[in-house]
Design an enzyme around this catalytic site. Structure first.
Site: not given
Lengths: 486, 486, 98
Positions: B78, B153, B177
């Site tokens: 990420k 996210s 997330s």
């Protein structure tokens, strides 16, 4: 102090509180392992954490905690077993994270005190708190832009906040001096003010004498010497009294002291309240001080200045002035203690102090040296003083021996013997010399007997000449009086 | 097929020489090239870096040198995980083009284990969002239905894993997330106990909530990644100093006698009936295999949403203070400092980030701190207490991961509606507990459903064990997203 | 609860966020809507409840006072949008600093 101010102070009482930041002399920074160094090339002492790069996290320096604890203990503060770091938010180019890691609700130390020596007496000044925080970098204005150097960002600081209970510029300066001496005494900071290692802000207000309520206060910044504290605070007191006496009101603001102009100027009004939005730093769990750490700190503390100040007067009969001089630096106090310890005991502390403060410091000062640089160890000076005290040499000769021993490092007794300057105290021997001298100077003898007192010195001088200065002055005077009849 | 190899398969094939790391990486890059234009999972693909790492591994293997536990495993990260020399943006314009000078601890650990970093995946800007629609760069599509969001996210990571564009990924989880996008995309997502995994190098959103965790296709793969990234890090003062168990030992276990807590508060009216049905099937599967269910209450559940939306924005507003265009990132220049700060941040942050900064700033203002932030931190303690009490009667708590399956792009009209998407995942972060989402079926329109297990602090092992049982009983098996099936 | 425009402006200033007029307006209503949901928190009795930070309580871990090598100045300034030699450059401060 001017007479105008003196007059004003009959009606108005200044109220002063100090906030003093002291850089702790650790090798690495408070929350980052970057090195601490004064005067390094710009931005050469940073790492991702100091730069506030995304993803970096703080870890606190053990040594910074230990140094701060020393100060807490030395000021008899209440030490929090679990204190917390807090974030203090404001935007400024020298503050990389946009917040300073400091302490707010739960500081490390509270309710301690610093004793100041004012007019030979001890005055106790309460401290609200001592807390830990990190220093910011440096901003320098260059025309339309500013340059930022982050070398200093992250250096560990303690902030010492006094209660607002100083009532004169002089006391404020004295407090700053006391703290300066104390942090150097405890070896927690070099406190070199020219290097910004000790910085002071003063909160100043005035009120009618006898009133309880505090007046509006201003904050004075940029005070970086003791002299400036005195001048700046006095200046501010005067400025405020003039305002209120003419019916005006003091504005709550921050003012910057300009030493060249000898006056302060207003910075942005403090009303513009920088809301610092303090909250406990979630990256740092509670700071725990346990028994083992405290034990270590207590054991490592030296006897503090004020305790010694009192002991020197009480146990050694020193004058307040001499005692104060000896505790002005830890090195002096320790030298004196060593002197006393080395001395077998027939001379008093006063005598030792005298020799140290007059002869030794005199010699050191002439060469610009400090007590730490003294080539003459306490044992040597003690031995010399003993020689004078027990009559082996006269005081006058003692001073000469001191100079030679100081220069060459030779033991005093060895010098005495080599130069053959032992004092002559034998009454028989001296008696013969006295007789010779009196007999050789009949005119002066007559003159003295007739009442010319000043001729006594002439005879003493003659005896000294005959004995190469070795005659015991007391015995000599005694014998001369007998021989001359008065 | 290669694209959907497990970690164990990959390592075995590399070690045996069945495939070279170079060929594997080329295959992956090829696939990414084919699929990602449509899906938008990757922000940065490090072709040169990945091939370089692959070549080095192939070299090591030939030379008979020791190979790590994740040797040759293609991983995506990420984009809020800091990678040395590889652009890292947290999907924000304010970090556009930022090349970090250091690696996050988790990244360094993966590299040391021989994993190959393919690139950085898309996310909601700074982690603030539940759909990845808040990326400043590009949208990411759910491979199961490209008109729908992948969740957020960590949406890019979940998509990369689900569509076979990497073998595993690391995401971060602050309020769900990792788990929520894992559920939307039919993958496994695990958030460890707070403090299990180092946050050094994780671009901070909410410091007391953020944790890094694996997103993978199987529970076994999650265990393998977890094993490598867990552990105390002296650079993160919030990381735990507790021993890391062997997670592999938890695999292949049974659930006989496992007590599964079913909290009434998580099974109220708002859950999509198909989700409810899939969850019930998962529970039945566990019970069939020897587990027991226990009805429990978590009375403060409703407070999780407001508590989270105070704590997280407050900490975020603080953590994002460092983005000012002075030391790194994008700057909007001005002749006035205040203007530079405001324009830089105004232009660099997206609307959701600005909203949360404003919310957080509001909550931390003096006068509001006690009522908001501090209160929310107290609520956290109550939520944690709820779980402590419940864990006396059960070993894991089972809930749906999300109230609905993946929603359509643009469907959530107001910020608050979006916040509701996290309603089942928030408590886990607030209480600092470990949580896993495991696929447990598909809806009638072929959208994945995830079931969530929450565990006692440090009990990731039970989550893995029970999660694997669910996976083998009601998981997706070999079903793949359409368009990414081969 | 709606927020006053002035309050939103103050917060934006504190946070150093430049907001266009339409952003300001939107922020007023959006923040107001969100804050309204927090009313529930005020009702809860939290007397004697210690605020929580860690699930597994831990105390401060300290670092030994060992300096580690710093970045070189050029590394430190590598990402700086504006620099003058080895110094970061910013516009001059307005008179009257914080």
């Amino acid at each position: 102090m001017t007479t105008e101010l003196e007059r004003m102070l009959e009606t108005w009482e200044p109220v002063i509180g100090l906030e003093i930041h002291v850089q702790l002399k650790t090798r690495s920074k408070a929350f980052s392992p970057s090195a601490c160094e004064f005067g390094a090339p710009p931005n050469s002492l940073t790492d991702p954490l100091v730069l506030g790069l995304p993803g970096t996290l703080p870890v606190f320096n053990r040594a910074a905690l230990e140094l701060a604890l020393r100060l807490g203990v030395a000021t008899e503060s209440q030490i929090r077993a679990r204190s917390r770091f807090a974030r203090k938010h404001y935007f400024y180019p020298d503050l990389p994270k946009g917040y300073q890691i400091s302490q707010y609700d739960e500081p490390l130390c509270e309710n301690g005190h610093i004793d100041i020596i004012a007019d030979g007496a001890i005055k106790r000044v309460k401290l609200q708190r001592i807390h830990l925080e990190e220093d910011a970098g440096k901003n320098t204005h260059v025309g339309a832009v500013s340059h930022v150097d982050l070398n200093r960002a992250g250096v560990p600081l303690v902030e010492v906040v006094t209660s607002p209970e100083l009532h004169s510029a002089g006391d404020a300066a004295e407090l700053m001096r006391s703290l300066h001496r104390l942090v150097r005494w405890l070896d927690i900071s070099e406190a070199d003010m020219e290097k910004g290692q000790l910085r002071c802000d003063a909160n100043v207000s005035v009120r009618i004498r006898g009133e309880d309520r505090l007046g509006t206060r201003t904050e004075l910044k940029n005070i970086n010497s003791f002299r400036f504290v005195q001048n700046a605070v006095e200046n501010e007191i005067l400025r405020q009294i003039r305002i209120v006496e003419s019916g005006g009101r003091v504005t709550r603001e921050t003012r910057l002291w300009d030493a060249n102009l000898g006056q302060s100027a207003s910075m942005r009004s403090k009303e513009e309240a920088n809301d610092y939005r303090y909250f406990p730093d979630p990256d740092l769990p509670p700071l725990v001080v346990d028994g083992a750490m405290m034990g270590g700190i207590l054991r490592s503390l030296p006897e503090l200045p004020v305790a010694r100040f009192e002991r020197y007067q009480r146990a050694h009969g020193l004058s307040a002035d001499d005692a104060r001089l000896l505790v002005s630096e830890r090195g002096l106090a320790e030298y004196f203690d060593a002197l006393v310890a080395a001395h077998p005991g027939s001379s008093s502390g006063r005598t030792l102090a005298n020799w140290m403060l007059t002869e030794l410091l005199g010699a050191l000062n002439a060469e610009g040296k400090s007590i730490e640089d003294s080539a003459m160890p306490p044992a040597t000076l003690a031995a010399l003083v003993e020689l004078v005290q027990n009559g082996t040499i006269s005081g006058k000769i003692g001073k000469e021996i001191f100079e030679e021993s100081y220069k060459t490092g030779e033991a005093p007794l060895a010098i005495v013997d080599r130069r053959g300057v032992r004092q002559i105290s034998d009454e028989h021997l001296l008696g013969e010399v006295v007789d010779r001298v009196v007999a050789a100077n009949p005119k002066q003898a007559e003159g003295y007997r007739a009442g010319k007192d000043q001729l006594f010195g002439f005879f003493v001088g003659q005896v000294m000449k005959e004995t190469q200065g070795r005659a015991n002055p007391v015995v000599t005077s005694d014998l001369l009086r007998k021989r001359l009849g008065r | 097929m290669t694209a959907y190899w497990s970690i164990a398969d990959t390592v075995r094939n590399i070690v045996s020489g069945e495939i070279t790391a170079t060929v594997l990486v080329e295959t992956m890059l090829d696939r990414i090239g084919k699929l990602d234009d449509k899906l938008g999972a990757y922000l940065t693909i490090d072709k040169a870096g990945a091939l370089g790492q692959a070549a080095a591994i192939d070299q090591k293997r030939k030379a008979g040198q020791p190979l790590g536990a994740l040797v040759g495993v293609p991983i995506s990260l990420k984009d809020n995980l800091v990678t040395k020399d590889l652009v890292t943006t947290a999907a924000s314009k304010i970090l556009d083009g930022w090349v970090p000078p250091y690696d996050a601890t988790v990244v360094a650990k993966l590299r040391a284990a021989g994993a190959i970093i393919l690139g950085k995946t898309n996310m909601d800007e700074f982690g603030m969002g539940s759909s990845t629609e808040r990326s400043a760069y590009q949208p990411t599509k759910n491979p199961w239905d490209t008109a729908r969001v992948p969740g957020g996210s960590s949406g890019g990571s979940a998509v990369a894993v689900a569509a076979g564009m990497c073998v595993g990924s690391l995401g971060t989880d602050t309020g769900g997330s990792i788990r929520q996008p894992a559920a939307f995309c039919g993958t496994v997502g695990l958030k460890p106990t707070y403090g299990r995994v180092s946050r050094w190098g994780v671009i901070a959103f909410a410091s007391s909530l953020d944790q890094v965790g694996p997103i993978t296709r199987t529970v076994a793969d999650a265990a393998a990644l977890l094993q490598v990234i867990c552990g105390h890090d002296p650079r993160d003062a919030t990381s735990l100093d507790t021993p890391v168990p062997s997670f592999r030992e938890a695999l292949g276990g049974d659930v006989k006698g496992l007590r599964i807590g079913i909290p009434a508060e998580y099974f109220g009216g708002d859950i999509d009936p198909q989700i409810r049905a899939a969850i019930e099937r998962a529970v039945a599967a566990l019970v069939e295999r020897g587990a027991d269910t226990v009805d429990i209450n978590l009375p403060h559940t409703e407070l999780a949403l407001p508590a989270y939306y105070l704590v997280a924005p407050a900490e975020a507003s603080s953590n994002l203070s460092r983005y000012d265009g002075i030391r790194y990132g994008k700057r909007v220049d001005a002749t006035d400092l205040l203007e530079m700060y405001s324009k830089t941040r105004g232009a660099g942050f997206g609307p959701e980030v600005k909203r949360r900064i404003m919310l957080g700033t509001y909550a931390l203002r003096s006068g509001y701190y006690d009522a908001y932030y501090r209160k929310a931190q107290q609520i956290r303690a109550l939520i944690k207490k709820d779980f402590d009490k419940a864990f006396r009667f059960c070993d894991v708590v089972l809930t749906p991961t999300t109230p609905t399956a993946a929603f359509e792009i643009g469907a959530k009209a107001t910020p608050f509606e979006m916040y509701l998407a996290d309603i089942f995942t928030l408590s886990c972060n607030l209480a600092g507990l470990p949580g896993i989402s495991v696929p447990c079926g598909l809806t009638d329109n072929n959208l994945p459903v995830g079931v969530q297990l929450l565990g006692k602090p440090l009990d990731e092992a039970t989550l893995l064990r029970a999660g694997q049982v669910i996976e083998s009983a009601v998981g997706l098996g070999d079903r793949r997203p359409p368009g990414a099936a081969s | 609860m709606a927020l006053e425009r002035k309050e939103v402006e103050e917060i934006a200033l504190l946070a150093r966020l430049h907001l266009e007029p339409d952003e300001l307006e939107r922020m007023q209503s959006e923040l107001g809507a969100i804050l309204e949901h927090f009313g529930a928190l005020a009702q809860v009795d939290t007397t004697d409840v210690a605020p929580m930070t860690h699930a597994v309580p831990k105390d401060m871990q300290l670092r030994a006072d060992e300096p580690q090598p710093s970045l070189s100045a050029s590394e430190a300034l590598a990402a700086a949008p504006k620099r003058e030699g080895d110094l970061f450059v910013v516009p001059a401060i307005i008179s009257g600093e914080p």
